[in-house]
Design a protein around this motif. Structure first.
Motif, PDB file in Angstrom:
ATOM      1  N   ARG A 209       1.814   6.515  -6.732  1.00 40.14           N
ATOM      2  CA  ARG A 209       2.329   5.285  -7.346  1.00 40.14           C
ATOM      3  C   ARG A 209       3.860   5.274  -7.358  1.00 40.14           C
ATOM      4  NH1 ARG A 209      -1.152   1.880  -9.860  1.00 40.14           N
ATOM      5  NH2 ARG A 209      -3.243   2.616 -10.415  1.00 40.14           N
TER       6      ARG A 209
ATOM      7  N   GLU B 290      -5.444   8.253   2.017  1.00 38.35           N
ATOM      8  CA  GLU B 290      -5.832   7.022   1.329  1.00 38.35           C
ATOM      9  C   GLU B 290      -6.587   7.353   0.052  1.00 38.35           C
ATOM     10  OE1 GLU B 290      -9.114   3.795   2.402  1.00 38.35           O
ATOM     11  OE2 GLU B 290      -7.276   3.454   3.566  1.00 38.35           O
TER      12      GLU B 290
ATOM     13  N   ASN C 249      -8.694   5.441  -2.978  1.00 37.65           N
ATOM     14  CA  ASN C 249      -9.319   4.227  -3.492  1.00 37.65           C
ATOM     15  C   ASN C 249      -9.516   4.394  -4.995  1.00 37.65           C
ATOM     16  OD1 ASN C 249     -11.349   2.243  -4.304  1.00 37.65           O
ATOM     17  ND2 ASN C 249     -11.575   1.841  -2.108  1.00 37.65           N
TER      18      ASN C 249
ATOM     19  N   PRO D 211      -2.502  -2.736  -7.124  1.00 39.49           N
ATOM     20  CA  PRO D 211      -3.242  -2.321  -5.933  1.00 39.49           C
ATOM     21  C   PRO D 211      -4.442  -1.456  -6.302  1.00 39.49           C
ATOM     22  CG  PRO D 211      -1.248  -1.008  -6.185  1.00 39.49           C
ATOM     23  CD  PRO D 211      -1.182  -2.107  -7.212  1.00 39.49           C
ATOM     24  N   THR D 212      -5.486  -1.553  -5.511  1.00 43.09           N
ATOM     25  CA  THR D 212      -6.678  -0.723  -5.726  1.00 43.09           C
ATOM     26  C   THR D 212      -6.738   0.429  -4.741  1.00 43.09           C
ATOM     27  OG1 THR D 212      -7.996  -2.153  -4.304  1.00 43.09           O
ATOM     28  CG2 THR D 212      -7.979  -2.660  -6.654  1.00 43.09           C
TER      29      THR D 212
ATOM     30  N   LEU E 189      -4.147   3.229  -2.730  1.00 44.60           N
ATOM     31  CA  LEU E 189      -2.831   3.825  -2.541  1.00 44.60           C
ATOM     32  C   LEU E 189      -2.838   4.650  -1.269  1.00 44.60           C
ATOM     33  CD1 LEU E 189      -2.229   5.085  -6.206  1.00 44.60           C
ATOM     34  CD2 LEU E 189      -1.550   2.894  -5.215  1.00 44.60           C
ATOM     35  N   THR E 190      -1.741   4.595  -0.519  1.00 44.73           N
ATOM     36  CA  THR E 190      -1.689   5.312   0.756  1.00 44.73           C
ATOM     37  C   THR E 190      -0.378   6.066   0.919  1.00 44.73           C
ATOM     38  OG1 THR E 190      -0.768   3.404   1.940  1.00 44.73           O
ATOM     39  CG2 THR E 190      -3.182   3.615   1.877  1.00 44.73           C
TER      40      THR E 190
ATOM     41  N   GLN F 137       2.104  -9.269  -9.875  1.00 42.03           N
ATOM     42  CA  GLN F 137       1.140  -9.148  -8.800  1.00 42.03           C
ATOM     43  C   GLN F 137      -0.002  -8.247  -9.240  1.00 42.03           C
ATOM     44  OE1 GLN F 137       3.230  -7.720  -5.361  1.00 42.03           O
ATOM     45  NE2 GLN F 137       4.180  -9.706  -4.950  1.00 42.03           N
ATOM     46  N   GLU F 138      -1.170  -8.549  -8.744  1.00 41.37           N
ATOM     47  CA  GLU F 138      -2.330  -7.744  -9.100  1.00 41.37           C
ATOM     48  C   GLU F 138      -2.123  -6.304  -8.648  1.00 41.37           C
ATOM     49  OE1 GLU F 138      -6.997  -7.844  -7.954  1.00 41.37           O
ATOM     50  OE2 GLU F 138      -6.107  -9.689  -8.748  1.00 41.37           O
TER      51      GLU F 138
ATOM     52  N   ARG G 234      -7.069  -4.551 -15.773  1.00 39.74           N
ATOM     53  CA  ARG G 234      -6.061  -5.242 -14.960  1.00 39.74           C
ATOM     54  C   ARG G 234      -5.742  -6.641 -15.472  1.00 39.74           C
ATOM     55  NH1 ARG G 234      -7.403  -4.891  -8.846  1.00 39.74           N
ATOM     56  NH2 ARG G 234      -9.554  -5.257  -9.499  1.00 39.74           N
TER      57      ARG G 234
END
Length: 223
Positions: free
Chosen positions: A164, A134, A136, A125-126, A128-129, A122-123, A70
């Motif tokens: 994504r 969910e 992780n 995301p870790t 996703l929903t 932006q960092e 990342r």
């Protein structure tokens, strides 16, 4: 700006570094991919200039490794490998720009300035929903409605790709390239088969279906 240059050709490395310093930049120069990767991982840089053909670890692998951790520092590939496929490979690996040798220093300077003006990403995301689903990405755990769902590695990659790009249709060709790294049509139903298996785990046990078939186009997750 603080710039990291990873270039094994001493003449080119000195030319680039000296020129950038004359413009007021702070420059660190490394001549091997392995040393450059370590420095890129621990240092804070505004832009990196990376050759593709490096000892220790090649430039493409170096950038892929950084992106996997990342690290979002903008990368300009500076290389003699100027074919279309070479440029595509470099950009797909995580490069932000690509300049082929021989080059004009003025163009290099302008490209570096453009990369430096880009807003910081932006960092990533870790988690996703979609609806009550969910995923992780750090623990590689998938749950829906509080229930753990066990996915095989390829199923996990397929679901991750759809999540994504939530709301966007993904064609079978897109999925073949992204999940299986196949860049031609092998006349196989591997995508449909894996979508079916994925649905049996994330959709069928629950009231609401998340994976939508878009007739004549592909698949999509909307929620």
């Amino acid at each position: 700006m603080k710039i990291l240059v990873i270039e094994d050709d001493k003449t080119t490395g000195a030319y680039v570094s000296d020129g950038l310093r004359e413009e007021g930049h702070s420059v660190d120069l490394f001549t091997s991919g392995s040393e450059g990767l370590i420095q890129a991982s621990v240092g804070q840089y505004d832009v990196m200039i990376v050759d593709r053909m490096l000892p220790g670890i090649d430039g493409v692998s170096l950038v892929k490794t950084l992106r996997g951790t990342r690290n979002r520092t903008p990368v300009l590939f500076l290389t003699s490998m100027g074919g279309v496929d070479d440029r595509i490979e470099g950009l797909n690996a995580g490069g932000d720009d690509y300049l082929v040798k021989p080059f004009a220093f003025g163009e290099l300077s302008a490209r570096i300035a453009a990369l430096g003006r880009r807003p910081q990403m932006q960092e990533a995301p870790t988690v996703l929903t979609a609806g009550d689903l969910e995923m992780n990405l750090l623990t590689r755990k998938v749950t829906r409605a509080g229930q753990t769902i066990d996915l095989l590695p390829r199923e996990f990659s397929l679901l991750e790709h759809l999540l994504r790009r939530k709301g966007r249709v993904q064609t079978r060709t897109m999925l073949m390239e992204a999940v299986w790294d196949i860049h031609y049509d092998p006349m196989t139903n591997v995508v449909d088969t894996h979508i079916s298996r994925l649905r049996s785990k994330v959709d069928k046990p629950f009231k609401t279906e998340l994976i939508e078939t878009v007739r004549g186009a592909g698949y999509r997750i909307d929620s």
